[in-house]
Design a protein around this motif. Structure first.
Motif, PDB file in Angstrom:
ATOM      1  N   SER A 114       6.165  13.799 -40.615  1.00  0.00           N
ATOM      2  CA  SER A 114       6.195  13.069 -39.348  1.00  0.00           C
ATOM      3  C   SER A 114       4.817  12.506 -39.016  1.00  0.00           C
ATOM      4  N   ASP A 115       4.803  11.399 -38.303  1.00  0.00           N
ATOM      5  CA  ASP A 115       3.546  10.810 -37.850  1.00  0.00           C
ATOM      6  C   ASP A 115       2.820  11.749 -36.879  1.00  0.00           C
ATOM      7  N   LYS A 116       1.507  11.615 -36.851  1.00  0.00           N
ATOM      8  CA  LYS A 116       0.634  12.296 -35.883  1.00  0.00           C
ATOM      9  C   LYS A 116       0.681  13.817 -35.986  1.00  0.00           C
ATOM     10  N   GLU A 117       1.018  14.320 -37.163  1.00  0.00           N
ATOM     11  CA  GLU A 117       0.977  15.760 -37.398  1.00  0.00           C
ATOM     12  C   GLU A 117      -0.270  16.082 -38.228  1.00  0.00           C
ATOM     13  N   PRO A 118      -0.975  17.178 -37.923  1.00  0.00           N
ATOM     14  CA  PRO A 118      -2.248  17.480 -38.588  1.00  0.00           C
ATOM     15  C   PRO A 118      -2.079  18.167 -39.950  1.00  0.00           C
ATOM     16  N   TYR A 119      -1.360  17.521 -40.851  1.00  0.00           N
ATOM     17  CA  TYR A 119      -1.139  18.107 -42.174  1.00  0.00           C
ATOM     18  C   TYR A 119      -2.453  18.310 -42.931  1.00  0.00           C
ATOM     19  N   GLU A 120      -3.298  17.286 -42.922  1.00  0.00           N
ATOM     20  CA  GLU A 120      -4.558  17.360 -43.662  1.00  0.00           C
ATOM     21  C   GLU A 120      -5.419  18.523 -43.171  1.00  0.00           C
ATOM     22  N   GLU A 121      -5.442  18.748 -41.866  1.00  0.00           N
ATOM     23  CA  GLU A 121      -6.229  19.853 -41.304  1.00  0.00           C
ATOM     24  C   GLU A 121      -5.743  21.193 -41.849  1.00  0.00           C
ATOM     25  N   GLU A 122      -4.429  21.360 -41.903  1.00  0.00           N
ATOM     26  CA  GLU A 122      -3.882  22.630 -42.377  1.00  0.00           C
ATOM     27  C   GLU A 122      -4.135  22.820 -43.867  1.00  0.00           C
ATOM     28  N   VAL A 123      -4.000  21.743 -44.646  1.00  0.00           N
ATOM     29  CA  VAL A 123      -4.261  21.850 -46.086  1.00  0.00           C
ATOM     30  C   VAL A 123      -5.718  22.205 -46.339  1.00  0.00           C
ATOM     31  N   GLU A 124      -6.632  21.607 -45.566  1.00  0.00           N
ATOM     32  CA  GLU A 124      -8.052  21.901 -45.728  1.00  0.00           C
ATOM     33  C   GLU A 124      -8.351  23.364 -45.411  1.00  0.00           C
ATOM     34  N   LYS A 125      -7.693  23.910 -44.408  1.00  0.00           N
ATOM     35  CA  LYS A 125      -7.884  25.326 -44.066  1.00  0.00           C
ATOM     36  C   LYS A 125      -7.467  26.240 -45.215  1.00  0.00           C
ATOM     37  N   LEU A 126      -6.409  25.864 -45.898  1.00  0.00           N
ATOM     38  CA  LEU A 126      -5.828  26.728 -46.925  1.00  0.00           C
ATOM     39  C   LEU A 126      -6.633  26.728 -48.214  1.00  0.00           C
ATOM     40  N   ARG A 127      -7.407  25.677 -48.445  1.00  0.00           N
ATOM     41  CA  ARG A 127      -8.284  25.608 -49.616  1.00  0.00           C
ATOM     42  C   ARG A 127      -7.542  25.939 -50.911  1.00  0.00           C
ATOM     43  N   THR A 128      -6.449  25.238 -51.134  1.00  0.00           N
ATOM     44  CA  THR A 128      -5.691  25.434 -52.367  1.00  0.00           C
ATOM     45  C   THR A 128      -5.308  24.081 -52.942  1.00  0.00           C
ATOM     46  N   SER A 129      -5.335  23.995 -54.257  1.00  0.00           N
ATOM     47  CA  SER A 129      -4.958  22.747 -54.929  1.00  0.00           C
ATOM     48  C   SER A 129      -3.450  22.666 -55.150  1.00  0.00           C
ATOM     49  N   LYS A 130      -2.745  23.697 -54.747  1.00  0.00           N
ATOM     50  CA  LYS A 130      -1.295  23.711 -54.971  1.00  0.00           C
ATOM     51  C   LYS A 130      -0.541  22.792 -54.023  1.00  0.00           C
ATOM     52  N   LEU A 131      -1.096  22.516 -52.867  1.00  0.00           N
ATOM     53  CA  LEU A 131      -0.406  21.741 -51.841  1.00  0.00           C
ATOM     54  C   LEU A 131      -0.709  20.259 -51.989  1.00  0.00           C
ATOM     55  N   ILE A 132       0.347  19.453 -52.039  1.00  0.00           N
ATOM     56  CA  ILE A 132       0.214  18.005 -52.121  1.00  0.00           C
ATOM     57  C   ILE A 132       0.991  17.391 -50.962  1.00  0.00           C
ATOM     58  N   ILE A 133       0.346  16.570 -50.179  1.00  0.00           N
ATOM     59  CA  ILE A 133       1.020  15.849 -49.100  1.00  0.00           C
ATOM     60  C   ILE A 133       1.679  14.622 -49.712  1.00  0.00           C
ATOM     61  N   GLY A 134       2.995  14.560 -49.662  1.00  0.00           N
ATOM     62  CA  GLY A 134       3.716  13.477 -50.303  1.00  0.00           C
ATOM     63  C   GLY A 134       3.382  12.117 -49.710  1.00  0.00           C
ATOM     64  N   GLU A 135       3.402  11.106 -50.570  1.00  0.00           N
ATOM     65  CA  GLU A 135       3.166   9.723 -50.157  1.00  0.00           C
ATOM     66  C   GLU A 135       4.260   8.846 -50.758  1.00  0.00           C
ATOM     67  N   ASP A 136       4.671   7.822 -50.022  1.00  0.00           N
ATOM     68  CA  ASP A 136       5.645   6.875 -50.547  1.00  0.00           C
ATOM     69  C   ASP A 136       5.101   6.208 -51.811  1.00  0.00           C
ATOM     70  N   LEU A 137       5.993   6.010 -52.769  1.00  0.00           N
ATOM     71  CA  LEU A 137       5.702   5.357 -54.047  1.00  0.00           C
ATOM     72  C   LEU A 137       4.774   6.190 -54.933  1.00  0.00           C
ATOM     73  N   MET A 138       4.704   7.480 -54.671  1.00  0.00           N
ATOM     74  CA  MET A 138       3.976   8.415 -55.515  1.00  0.00           C
ATOM     75  C   MET A 138       4.894   8.904 -56.631  1.00  0.00           C
ATOM     76  N   THR A 139       4.323   9.161 -57.797  1.00  0.00           N
ATOM     77  CA  THR A 139       5.059   9.790 -58.897  1.00  0.00           C
ATOM     78  C   THR A 139       4.365  11.080 -59.288  1.00  0.00           C
ATOM     79  N   GLN A 140       5.128  12.146 -59.417  1.00  0.00           N
ATOM     80  CA  GLN A 140       4.631  13.417 -59.944  1.00  0.00           C
ATOM     81  C   GLN A 140       5.324  13.672 -61.278  1.00  0.00           C
ATOM     82  N   HIS A 141       4.630  14.345 -62.184  1.00  0.00           N
ATOM     83  CA  HIS A 141       5.182  14.640 -63.499  1.00  0.00           C
ATOM     84  C   HIS A 141       5.357  16.155 -63.641  1.00  0.00           C
ATOM     85  N   MET A 142       6.407  16.539 -64.305  1.00  0.00           N
ATOM     86  CA  MET A 142       6.629  17.960 -64.546  1.00  0.00           C
ATOM     87  C   MET A 142       7.132  18.156 -65.987  1.00  0.00           C
TER      88      MET A 142
END
Length: 246
Positions: A218-246
């Motif tokens: 959702s817009d105007k939610e502090p996702y980046e702030e929470e991810v920065e607090k957690l200090r983990t590379s496991k969390l990815i904030i999804g973006e439109d037109l992004m591709t992930q590989h598995m």
């Protein structure tokens, strides 16, 4: 396996995101999960040919997950698709889907491909389809209408997509998940029938998960702030037109 994010937004109108919709591709087999805004353009941007999309799976029938279907079918017709299209939905939504196709008058278009509707019981764990080395099964999600989450297996790896859902104990039962795609309608606050980023991290055993991709944002939610607090590379904030590989 490539995971293409056509949209990563919640049901709330977003300034930068379309509603959540994801395409899974492997060995020229393509499955679109839910259909949001301008699916034809976005599939082409991912180089998924409209004539080669194999199936559409609806996790549930809230409008933000289904409204792109007329545009998808119209584009396939205009590009002279020949290949049959499978559309899978919960049996409780079959009548709605049939009614919608009737309202579109799709049977009167000079379509040269068949649309095959297949149903499943979303309250039960069951395999839905397989192809291209991928297998898809569903499990019950916790939402305000019948909704399923998905498990996708490919090359010995496991991906789980929560769909729209509260925190789901079923997801916590896995010994290991290589990629968890989980909704986070909010960053911190508890929202009925949905999850927050904080809940995802607190309620699941993150050590058992390789990567967590957050969608239904959702817009105007502090996702980046929470991810920065957690200090983990496991969390990815999804973006439109992004591709992930598995």
């Amino acid at each position: 396996m490539d995971i293409h994010f056509l949209g990563t937004g919640s049901a709330y109108p977003g300034s930068e995101r379309d509603n959540t919709s994801i395409c899974f591709s492997n060995d020229d087999y393509h499955v679109l999960v839910d259909v949001s805004g301008n699916p034809c353009r976005k599939l082409k941007q991912f180089q998924v040919n409209l004539g080669e999309l194999d199936a559409v799976v609806f996790t549930h029938f809230h409008i933000d997950h289904i409204y792109g279907l007329p545009s998808l079918l119209w584009g396939m017709w205009l590009e002279d698709r020949k290949k049959p299209l499978r559309i899978l939905c919960d049996y409780r939504n079959e009548k709605k889907l049939q009614g919608w196709l009737s309202t579109m008058e799709a049977d009167q278009w000079p379509i040269t491909f068949s649309v095959k509707i297949e149903t499943f019981d979303g309250d039960r764990v069951s395999e839905l389809l397989s192809g291209g080395g991928m297998s898809f099964s569903c499990f019950k999600a916790l939402h305000s209408v019948p909704t399923v989450g998905l498990e996708v297996r490919c090359a010995g790896r496991v991906l789980v997509y929560s769909s729209d859902s509260e925190i789901n104990a079923r997801i916590g039962e896995y010994d290991h998940i290589d990629m968890l795609i989980h909704e986070a309608t909010s960053a911190r606050k508890v929202v009925g029938n949905h999850s927050s980023l904080v809940e995802v991290v607190e309620k699941y055993d993150v050590e058992r998960i390789g990567k967590i991709v957050l969608v239904h944002l959702s817009d105007k939610e502090p996702y980046e702030e929470e991810v920065e607090k957690l200090r983990t590379s496991k969390l990815i904030i999804g973006e439109d037109l992004m591709t992930q590989h598995m």
